[in-house]
Design an enzyme around this catalytic site. Structure first.
Site, PDB file in Angstrom:
ATOM      1  N   ASP A 214       0.855  -1.180   0.000  1.00  0.00           N
ATOM      2  CA  ASP A 214       0.000   0.000   0.000  1.00  0.00           C
ATOM      3  C   ASP A 214       0.901   1.243   0.000  1.00  0.00           C
ATOM      4  O   ASP A 214       1.770   1.360  -0.848  1.00  0.00           O
ATOM      5  CB  ASP A 214      -0.947  -0.107   1.219  1.00  0.00           C
ATOM      6  CG  ASP A 214      -1.936   1.023   1.387  1.00  0.00           C
ATOM      7  OD1 ASP A 214      -2.993   0.983   0.741  1.00  0.00           O
ATOM      8  OD2 ASP A 214      -1.656   1.929   2.192  1.00  0.00           O
TER       9      ASP A 214
ATOM     10  N   HIS B 103      -7.334  -6.395  -0.675  1.00  0.00           N
ATOM     11  CA  HIS B 103      -6.263  -5.411  -0.522  1.00  0.00           C
ATOM     12  C   HIS B 103      -5.209  -5.801   0.509  1.00  0.00           C
ATOM     13  O   HIS B 103      -4.032  -5.476   0.360  1.00  0.00           O
ATOM     14  CB  HIS B 103      -6.872  -4.062  -0.130  1.00  0.00           C
ATOM     15  CG  HIS B 103      -5.864  -2.983   0.068  1.00  0.00           C
ATOM     16  ND1 HIS B 103      -5.109  -2.495  -0.977  1.00  0.00           N
ATOM     17  CD2 HIS B 103      -5.453  -2.310   1.186  1.00  0.00           C
ATOM     18  CE1 HIS B 103      -4.289  -1.552  -0.514  1.00  0.00           C
ATOM     19  NE2 HIS B 103      -4.481  -1.429   0.792  1.00  0.00           N
TER      20      HIS B 103
END
Length: 322
Positions: free
Chosen positions: A115, A297
């Site tokens: 991320d 994610h």
């Protein structure tokens, strides 16, 4: 480790931290595999994550012969949280990692990012290429710089409620909502196997912080969620959000930099991640191998065994001594 708060003690299996002074700040750093000195690998978390986001990777990498170094980056945990927004730009964030290498006496290391941590690792490889011997990034591919600042483009195409834009254009608004709903926000955000749904209007992070019922299945155990919630209840979210508030500044800082990543790289995607894969990744990262896992994610936490296998396999093929 002991959590934050006077009556809040959470135990999860993770090394004890040390506090290291680097680059004008203090970083809370967790280490494993010190006996493997000379083979450093640095794990860089994203938002709103912590060093403990790598809890599944640390023992596997140490067992495979690495000196594993996992900082809470500036703005997080017991690391420094400067007040100045510009203290969170890519020059400062990458500078922290360079100074961390200096602290441990390493000329270079393998860097792993997820991320926002991936954004920092890509930037580190561009700004300090001699300090990075390999790149392993998860979720966020290399971001092409383009002709216009990133937030400006996002605002035009995704609107003012898109959370990157909102964080920049309405400073303090989202921070306050997340701070007021810390545990619920993290509970609702750290989910997997979400039902497919069209994007909703409004600011997604604020909506998550206020939602009564989480969707999908939890990524974190109750103890892990308690640790994350206690930590962010202590620190607030502004330090991490300030990373977003430097995107256009980063765009300007990278203006004169060669945009091609020279190091060998592994890119790991989640095929249900809301972040789309890059169609032009190999243009900017020519020596890249791509792995896609069946997850959303939170790749290293959703698919720990597969993530570890992908990383260790790639490291083994890059260097036979691994």
């Amino acid at each position: 480790m002991t959590g934050f708060g006077p009556h809040h003690v959470v135990m999860i299996d993770f090394p004890e931290p040390t506090v290291v002074s680097v680059n004008g700040v203090e970083l809370e750093v967790f280490e494993a595999g010190r006996e493997n000195a000379g083979r450093p690998i640095v794990l860089c978390h994203g938002w709103p994550e912590l060093a403990q986001s790598w809890r599944h990777q640390v023992p596997a990498l140490a067992a495979a012969g690495h000196h594993v170094i996992v900082p809470n980056q500036r703005g997080y945990g017991r690391s420094s949280r400067p007040d100045d927004v510009t203290a969170y730009d890519i020059a400062h964030l990458s500078g922290d990692l360079v100074a961390l290498l200096d602290h441990y006496g390493y000329a270079d290391a393998t860097f792993v990012g997820h991320d926002w941590g991936a954004f920092v690792v890509w930037g580190l490889a561009l700004l300090h290429p001699g300090r990075v011997n390999a790149v392993i990034n998860l979720s966020l591919p290399y971001q092409e710089r383009g002709e216009r600042p990133w937030i400006e483009v996002m605002e035009e195409f995704l609107g003012g409620d898109f959370y990157f834009v909102h964080f920049n254009r309405q400073p303090g608004v989202a921070d306050a909502v997340l701070d007021a709903n810390t545990s619920r926000f993290l509970r609702n955000l750290y989910r997997k196997n979400l039902p497919p749904a069209p994007p909703q209007p409004g600011m997604v992070m604020i909506d998550l912080a206020r939602a009564e019922t989480p969707l999908g299945e939890p990524v974190l155990s109750d103890d892990e969620l308690d640790l994350f919630a206690a930590t962010f209840a202590s620190t607030g979210f502004t330090g991490g959000i300030n990373w977003y508030r430097n995107l256009d500044r980063n765009w300007r800082l990278l203006a004169g930099v060669d945009p091609v990543i020279a190091q060998p790289a592994l890119m790991i995607y989640g095929d249900r991640d809301t972040i789309a894969p890059s169609e032009r990744l190999a243009t900017f990262v020519p020596d890249v191998e791509v792995v896609t896992l069946d997850c959303g994610h939170w790749i290293p936490q959703e698919r720990p065994a597969e993530t570890n296998a992908a990383i260790l396999s790639w490291l083994g093929r890059r260097s036979p001594s691994y």
